[in-house]
Design a protein around this motif. Structure first.
Motif, PDB file in Angstrom:
ATOM      1  N   ALA A 158      -7.386   5.124  -7.520  1.00  0.00           N
ATOM      2  CA  ALA A 158      -7.718   3.894  -6.635  1.00  0.00           C
ATOM      3  C   ALA A 158      -7.561   2.940  -7.294  1.00  0.00           C
ATOM      4  O   ALA A 158      -6.140   2.224  -5.962  1.00  0.00           O
ATOM      5  CB  ALA A 158      -9.213   3.704  -6.286  1.00  0.00           C
ATOM      6  N   ALA A 159      -6.870   2.638  -8.345  1.00  0.00           N
ATOM      7  CA  ALA A 159      -6.466   0.953  -8.665  1.00  0.00           C
ATOM      8  C   ALA A 159      -4.862   1.567  -8.047  1.00  0.00           C
ATOM      9  O   ALA A 159      -4.316   0.532  -7.798  1.00  0.00           O
ATOM     10  CB  ALA A 159      -6.071   1.491 -10.712  1.00  0.00           C
ATOM     11  N   GLU A 160      -4.157   2.734  -8.568  1.00  0.00           N
ATOM     12  CA  GLU A 160      -2.839   2.832  -7.998  1.00  0.00           C
ATOM     13  C   GLU A 160      -2.737   2.186  -6.279  1.00  0.00           C
ATOM     14  O   GLU A 160      -1.524   2.160  -6.260  1.00  0.00           O
ATOM     15  CB  GLU A 160      -2.100   4.217  -8.281  1.00  0.00           C
ATOM     16  N   ALA A 161      -3.574   2.577  -5.846  1.00  0.00           N
ATOM     17  CA  ALA A 161      -3.496   2.614  -4.253  1.00  0.00           C
ATOM     18  C   ALA A 161      -3.883   1.217  -4.283  1.00  0.00           C
ATOM     19  O   ALA A 161      -2.805   0.442  -3.784  1.00  0.00           O
ATOM     20  CB  ALA A 161      -4.881   3.244  -3.762  1.00  0.00           C
ATOM     21  N   LEU A 162      -4.713   0.214  -5.160  1.00  0.00           N
ATOM     22  CA  LEU A 162      -4.606  -1.049  -4.696  1.00  0.00           C
ATOM     23  C   LEU A 162      -3.486  -1.677  -5.104  1.00  0.00           C
ATOM     24  O   LEU A 162      -2.716  -2.564  -4.196  1.00  0.00           O
ATOM     25  CB  LEU A 162      -5.529  -1.906  -5.739  1.00  0.00           C
ATOM     26  N   VAL A 163      -3.052  -1.295  -5.929  1.00  0.00           N
ATOM     27  CA  VAL A 163      -1.743  -2.243  -7.013  1.00  0.00           C
ATOM     28  C   VAL A 163      -0.977  -2.451  -5.817  1.00  0.00           C
ATOM     29  O   VAL A 163      -0.260  -3.171  -5.650  1.00  0.00           O
ATOM     30  CB  VAL A 163      -1.055  -1.896  -8.138  1.00  0.00           C
ATOM     31  N   ASP A 164      -0.417  -0.771  -5.003  1.00  0.00           N
ATOM     32  CA  ASP A 164       0.824  -0.500  -3.939  1.00  0.00           C
ATOM     33  C   ASP A 164       0.377  -1.207  -3.024  1.00  0.00           C
ATOM     34  O   ASP A 164       1.397  -1.648  -2.505  1.00  0.00           O
ATOM     35  CB  ASP A 164       1.121   0.923  -3.624  1.00  0.00           C
ATOM     36  N   ALA A 165      -0.897  -1.084  -2.413  1.00  0.00           N
ATOM     37  CA  ALA A 165      -0.580  -1.811  -0.911  1.00  0.00           C
ATOM     38  C   ALA A 165      -1.024  -3.446  -1.184  1.00  0.00           C
ATOM     39  O   ALA A 165       0.030  -4.414  -0.462  1.00  0.00           O
ATOM     40  CB  ALA A 165      -2.863  -1.679  -0.925  1.00  0.00           C
ATOM     41  N   VAL A 166      -1.155  -4.413  -2.878  1.00  0.00           N
ATOM     42  CA  VAL A 166      -1.027  -5.533  -3.125  1.00  0.00           C
ATOM     43  C   VAL A 166       0.158  -5.992  -2.753  1.00  0.00           C
ATOM     44  O   VAL A 166       0.858  -6.964  -2.576  1.00  0.00           O
ATOM     45  CB  VAL A 166      -1.415  -5.997  -4.142  1.00  0.00           C
ATOM     46  N   ALA A 167       1.162  -5.044  -3.026  1.00  0.00           N
ATOM     47  CA  ALA A 167       2.481  -5.138  -3.226  1.00  0.00           C
ATOM     48  C   ALA A 167       3.169  -5.402  -2.186  1.00  0.00           C
ATOM     49  O   ALA A 167       4.329  -5.966  -1.767  1.00  0.00           O
ATOM     50  CB  ALA A 167       3.569  -4.369  -4.131  1.00  0.00           C
ATOM     51  N   GLU A 168       2.875  -5.019  -0.890  1.00  0.00           N
ATOM     52  CA  GLU A 168       3.241  -4.524  -0.165  1.00  0.00           C
ATOM     53  C   GLU A 168       2.755  -5.329   0.732  1.00  0.00           C
ATOM     54  O   GLU A 168       3.980  -5.681   1.720  1.00  0.00           O
ATOM     55  CB  GLU A 168       2.730  -3.334   1.221  1.00  0.00           C
ATOM     56  N   ALA A 169       1.783  -6.035   0.618  1.00  0.00           N
ATOM     57  CA  ALA A 169       0.884  -7.138   1.174  1.00  0.00           C
ATOM     58  C   ALA A 169       2.352  -8.715   0.903  1.00  0.00           C
ATOM     59  O   ALA A 169       2.335  -9.173   2.203  1.00  0.00           O
ATOM     60  CB  ALA A 169      -0.421  -7.624   1.025  1.00  0.00           C
ATOM     61  N   VAL A 170       1.940  -8.584  -0.136  1.00  0.00           N
ATOM     62  CA  VAL A 170       3.051  -9.456  -0.810  1.00  0.00           C
ATOM     63  C   VAL A 170       4.715  -9.483  -0.454  1.00  0.00           C
ATOM     64  O   VAL A 170       5.279 -10.683  -0.031  1.00  0.00           O
ATOM     65  CB  VAL A 170       3.108  -9.707  -2.436  1.00  0.00           C
ATOM     66  N   ARG A 171       5.087  -8.514  -0.468  1.00  0.00           N
ATOM     67  CA  ARG A 171       6.503  -7.964   0.258  1.00  0.00           C
ATOM     68  C   ARG A 171       6.689  -8.473   1.525  1.00  0.00           C
ATOM     69  O   ARG A 171       7.428  -8.893   2.465  1.00  0.00           O
ATOM     70  CB  ARG A 171       6.834  -6.632   0.370  1.00  0.00           C
ATOM     71  N   ASN A 172       5.719  -8.352   2.339  1.00  0.00           N
ATOM     72  CA  ASN A 172       5.464  -8.417   4.012  1.00  0.00           C
ATOM     73  C   ASN A 172       5.353 -10.045   4.014  1.00  0.00           C
ATOM     74  O   ASN A 172       6.109 -10.546   5.290  1.00  0.00           O
ATOM     75  CB  ASN A 172       4.341  -7.900   4.310  1.00  0.00           C
TER      76      ASN A 172
END
Length: 790
Positions: free
Chosen positions: A322-336
């Protein structure tokens, strides 16, 4: 939300299931299941009841013997009680075969005891010797037989032993009308024995059904967990493909990035592919560690981004997945946000990350005040939101993702994780099953027992009644106890409602009062106190209906009434106790039976829950490994060799014929234009094929893969979309027909666009194919595989 606003919300359910599951490999395991546990509980209750009834008849046994062989009666009593006691002692650990042999032997000894008494006994017993002890003992061996054999044999034994008991009672009674006495005794014995035998057989049948149901439920839970695990793994690979593989191939294919940068990204991507082949650590991380990782990732992508932390109650540890999914999803949101939020807008864009954590879980909000967008207008082939953010959270138990945006009003992305017990579970719970109570018996059986109850007690009351008592009292007593029987056996919630229980006890009190007013101590009739057995049977049904406390309150009142009656009629309190005490054995046996089964049921719930969880974990692990290997194999087969080639690129890569790669390290990129042009084209074709496998999963098969590759090489724009129900076997015909139709159309096209879409379930058509080239055409495919042109 105004007309331009849009929102996309997906919440996933937790994976833990409270019920029991089995994979195909564990379905054959039957130890400690319902049938096993119930059988052992029955044997234990039978053993205790056998010792208890043996003690109750011990005094009568000492007064009753077979004169030719006075030692035979004590020997048979000792053997019978010993067998039943050993059944209780061995119940928890002995093999079932041994327990069945002991139970059947006890039943045969009971038959032998009655038969020997009929053959070698001297007939009538003295009036002060009581009734034959063997007939009093009939119920326990009959229940032992019922626990050990099938229903036909059990009922045949019950009828036989009660019939022989009736003959013995008629042969030994000192009262007049011995045939009537035998008939009355046999009928009542069969009623009492039948209640216990019926409950035992119904409980055994229910346990077998429960085993079958729970095994099916375990299989279903494991299959469901496997499907969910496979879906998660696909989403995991899809997210990797989108974030790493597709971006690397696009980077190379568009030719806007240096070869060194492409090579660096390609190496990172291949390392990610390699790492996915190894199971990650499942150790949870603390809330503090999660915050540190989140800050490092966000600041690396967007230096200076505003990060706010709001903490409530102590936050739980977060599963690594769950932690990795949250961090990766946040990273994608920031990139977008960095790529799109400021497009076409003058001035800076404000961005923030808000981390909220507490006992309810973790929530991360990524927001900006940029240009925003309308989610409904996002092209289907754009996978950043669907896979890298929402998709990531879909594959996490307890995860959810909400994307809100409106043109001109910025974007807000909420990514959350809650512990499974706090996350909403949309699955229907597995139904529970009771092991005790009349509800286990069919209504037909209940009606039969009720008719037998009324008939038996009418015969006991009126067959040879004392003419000194008022007939109207006797009739009223029979009617009252019959009404109580109807009340406790009528369809009702389980346990029996308190109001119904009280009403039945009041009717029993009325019955006892009416009888006590007309029975005198000098009555010579053997069944003058018939109401004691009738009320005991009502109390026994209350026990089975899970009203044990009320049943024993009723018995205590009955005992007090009989003691008061004895004292009022010049007898001792002990005389009143003696009239009721043997009925206590029946109530104790019933209570042991129900309490044991309730305890067994509670234990089974725990065991089945543990089995379910274990089966789910095994199914999840196996399905995850298989699906991950399968998905990685697909990605590797399509892109690995190309990624390896890109990973080996250098700006000064040798031209054909040069032996030392890197000899022209400072050569301009145009020196390699012939090689890079072909490579870029190949990258774009592979990127499109991989995108098909994500967005149009069911259509990413042969012959579509090859046909789409060739068509794209000719300049055809191909879009494949799968909006159908994943994993439905009924889709196979439609998928095959659609794939063939797509391939046929693509082979004929020299340019233009083809868009194929599998439609959501419930639509009249299965799929549509839209061809936009020299001629505009639209094809439809139905679930039966019929292709029509509109």
């Amino acid at each position: 939300m105004n007309s331009g606003e849009s929102a996309l919300t997906v919440t996933t359910a937790p994976t833990d299931v409270a019920a029991s599951a089995a994979t195909p490999s564990t379905a054959s395991v039957t130890s400690t299941e319902a049938s096993d546990s119930v059988a052992r509980t029955l044997y234990l209750a039978i053993g205790i009841s056998g010792v208890m009834f043996g003690a109750l008849v011990y005094g009568a046994m000492r007064l009753q013997s077979y004169p030719p062989m006075p030692w035979l009666s004590p020997a048979l009593w000792t053997l019978l009680v010993g067998l039943l006691a050993s059944l209780g002692i061995l119940a928890r650990w002995a093999p079932h075969r041994v327990l069945r042999i002991i139970a059947v032997t006890a039943g045969l000894v009971q038959l032998a005891t009655i038969l020997l008494w009929l053959i070698i006994g001297e007939g009538r017993l003295p009036a002060d010797a009581g009734i034959p002890w063997a007939t009093t003992f009939t119920g326990v061996p009959a229940v032992a037989i019922a626990a050990a054999v099938n229903s036909r044999v059990a009922w045949a034994y019950a009828i036989l032993v009660c019939s022989l008991g009736a003959l013995l009672r008629a042969d030994t009674t000192s009262y007049h009308h011995p045939i009537l006495i035998g008939l009355q005794d046999g009928l009542y014995s069969f009623l009492l024995v039948g209640v216990f035998v019926g409950l035992v057989l119904a409980t055994k049948e229910s346990a077998v059904r429960r085993d079958e149901t729970m095994r099916a439920a375990r299989r279903e839970s494991a299959e469901r967990a496997g499907r969910l695990a496979r879906r998660r793994e696909r989403l995991l690979i899809n997210a990797l493909v989108h974030d790493s593989v597709l971006s690397t191939l696009l980077m190379a294919g568009l030719g806007r990035t240096s070869a060194d940068a492409v090579a660096l990204h390609a190496r990172r991507t291949t390392n990610l592919l390699n790492s996915l082949a190894v199971r990650e650590s499942s150790t949870p991380i603390t809330a503090g560690e999660f915050e540190t990782r989140l800050r490092e990732t966000a600041v690396k992508l967007q230096p200076g981004i505003d990060i706010v932390v709001r903490e409530g109650e102590p936050a739980p540890s977060i599963p690594r997945e769950a932690a990795e999914a949250l961090v990766d999803a946040v990273a994608e949101a920031v990139r977008n946000s960095a790529l799109h939020a400021g497009r076409g807008r003058g001035g800076a864009v404000s961005r923030s990350i808000t981390l909220e954590r507490g006992a309810a879980g973790v929530s991360v909000i990524v927001a900006d005040d940029g240009v925003g967008f309308n989610a409904a207008e996002v092209p289907a082939q754009r996978l950043g939101i669907a896979q890298s953010m929402v998709g990531r959270m879909q594959r996490v138990a307890g995860g959810s993702a909400t994307v809100w945006s409106a043109p001109g009003h910025g974007t807000k992305i909420t990514l959350s994780w809650s512990p499974p017990d706090l996350a909403q579970d949309s699955r229907a719970p597995i139904a529970g099953y009771s092991f005790a109570g009349i509800r286990l018996v069919t209504r037909r059986a209940v009606r039969g027992a009720l008719l037998l109850f009324v008939a038996a007690h009418a015969l006991l009351a009126f067959g040879d009644r004392d003419p000194r008592g008022p007939l109207v009292f006797e009739i009223a007593a029979v009617l009252a106890v019959s009404a109580a029987a109807v009340l406790v056996t009528s369809p009702a919630p389980y346990p029996l409602p308190r109001q119904t229980t009280v009403q039945a006890l009041v009717l029993c009190a009325v019955t006892a009062t009416l009888q006590l007013f007309q029975v005198t101590p000098d009555s010579a009739l053997p069944f003058a106190q018939w109401h004691l057995g009738a009320i005991t049977l009502i109390l026994l049904v209350l026990v089975a209906q899970r009203r044990i406390g009320w049943a024993w309150i009723g018995y205590a009142v009955l005992l007090g009434a009989m003691i008061g009656w004895a004292v009022a009629n010049g007898l001792t309190p002990g005389d009143g106790v003696d009239m009721v005490i043997r009925h206590a054995g029946t109530l104790v046996a019933g209570s042991l039976f129900v309490l044991g089964l309730r305890r067994s049921a509670a234990t089974l719930e725990t065991i089945n829950s543990e089995r379910t969880q274990r089966a789910i974990e095994e199914a999840t692990t196996a399905a995850s490994l298989r699906e991950r290997a399968s998905e990685l194999a697909k990605v590797n087969s399509r892109a690995r060799s190309l990624l390896d080639r890109l990973a080996g690129l250098r700006v000064g890569e040798a031209r054909p014929g040069e032996s030392e790669p890197g000899a022209h390290a400072q050569a301009p990129c145009d020196d390699l234009k012939p090689v890079r042009t072909a490579l870029r084209a190949e990258c774009l074709l592979v990127e499109a094929s991989l995108r098909d496998s994500i967005r149009g999963r069911s259509l990413s098969i042969e012959p579509v893969i090859t046909a789409a590759h060739r068509a794209r090489a000719r300049g055809v724009d191909v879009t494949l979309i799968d909006d159908g129900d994943d994993g439905s076997d009924a889709r196979n015909i439609g998928v095959v027909a659609t794939s063939v139709a797509i391939a046929n159309e693509l082979e004929r096209m020299q340019g233009g666009r083809l868009t194929a879409r599998i439609l959501p379930s419930g639509r009249p058509e299965f799929a549509t194919i839209v061809v936009e080239s020299a001629e505009q055409r639209m094809l439809t495919v139905d679930a039966a595989g019929t292709v029509r042109e509109l």
